[in-house]
Design a protein around this motif. Structure first.
Motif: not given
Length: 256
Positions: A25, A61-64
Motif C-alpha cells: 500500500e 484505485e487501491k493505492k497499491a
C-alpha cells in the motif's frame, strides 16, 4: 517525482521456488509507469543502499502496487519474511519506463525472461496494441502465467522443455513463426543481446530494460553505467546511467 516514503505490506506469498509476490500500500502506485522500479530499504543498519526491484503491477484505485522478485541475497531474503502490516521503506518510482506510444496500434512482442517477466505484466495491461507475450522460464514453475494471459496471446518457453517451447523466448518466436513491428523486452543480458540482433536484422525498433547491480538508484554514484552509441550531452562521454537514463533504452542506442 521520486520520493522516499514508508509504506505497508498488504500481502505476500511465494509463487515459485525463491520467487515472492508482494502487494504494497503506497501512494506511489498512482505515479508508477510500466518498466519503472523501486528502491527498497533494508531494516538492517549495515545495509544502507536500497535494493532495486521492478514494479510488476499497479492498482492506483487501491493505492497499491505489486512487486514480484527473486531472493538473491540478504536484502531480498529479509523482504521475503515480511507479512501483512509490515512497514517498508521505499524510494520511487525510479527510471524512465517503457514508451507506450511507440507500440500503440501496432503488432508487438512483449518479451520477458526469468525475473524480467514481472515488469511485462503492467506493460501488457496498459499498452494498446496487438500483444504477443513471450515468457521464458527455467522450468515448469510458470509464475504470472494466468495474469499475463488476460492481456495478450501468451507463448511460453522453458529451458528444460517442461512447458511450451524448449529453449528461450527467441526459440519460441522461431518455432511459432511470430512476427512483430515493435519489441519490448526485459530479461538477462544474453537474451537482450539476441533481441537487439533480431531487431537490427529486421529493422524494427526494440526497447530493452537492462538489469544491472545498482547502488544509489538516483544517478549519483555512476555505479550502473552502460556504454552508448552517442555521447551524453552533460558528461560528453559514451555512457548512460541505467538507473536514471534507463533502465529502458532503444536497443540500437546501447552497446551490450
Amino acid at each position: 517525482m521520486k520520493e522516499k516514503q514508508m509504506a505497508v505490506v498488504l500481502s505476500q506469498k511465494e509463487i515459485a521456488q525463491g520467487i515472492y509476490d508482494m502487494w504494497i500500500e503506497t501512494s506511489l502506485a498512482g505515479e508508477a509507469k510500466p518498466g519503472q522500479f523501486l528502491g527498497i530499504y533494508s531494516r538492517e543498519k549495515d545495509k544502507l543502499l536500497p535494493r532495486p526491484i521492478s514494479i510488476c503491477e499497479t492498482a492506483p484505485e487501491k493505492k497499491a502496487l505489486r512487486i514480484v522478485y527473486r531472493v538473491a541475497g540478504a536484502g531480498t531474503g529479509e523482504f521475503s519474511g515480511y507479512g501483512p502490516g509490515t512497514g517498508i521503506a521505499l524510494l520511487g518510482p525510479l527510471g524512465n519506463g517503457f514508451p507506450l506510444e511507440a507500440g500503440k496500434g501496432k503488432k508487438v512482442f512483449l518479451l520477458g525472461g526469468g525475473i524480467g517477466i514481472p515488469p511485462i505484466l503492467e506493460l501488457a495491461k496498459r499498452l494498446e496494441a496487438e500483444k504477443q507475450i513471450i515468457a521464458g522460464y527455467r522450468d515448469g514453475a510458470l509464475f504470472l502465467k494466468e495474469d499475463l494471459e488476460k492481456y495478450g496471446s501468451l507463448y511460453v518457453a522453458t529451458e528444460d522443455g517442461s512447458a511450451g517451447t524448449r529453449g528461450n523466448v527467441m526459440d519460441a518466436i522461431g518455432e511459432k513463426g511470430l512476427e512483430a513491428e515493435v519489441i519490448y523486452a526485459c530479461g538477462p543480458m544474453p537474451m537482450l543481446r539476441a533481441v537487439k540482433k533480431y531487431a537490427a536484422d529486421r529493422h524494427i525498433p526494440a526497447y530493452i530494460s537492462l538489469e544491472e547491480h545498482m547502488a544509489c538508484g538516483v544517478g549519483a554514484c555512476l555505479g550502473c553505467v552502460v556504454r552508448t552509441k552517442e555521447k551524453d550531452p552533460h558528461s560528453h562521454v559514451h555512457n548512460a546511467r541505467i538507473c536514471t537514463d534507463g533502465p529502458v533504452f532503444e536497443a540500437g542506442d546501447v552497446e551490450i
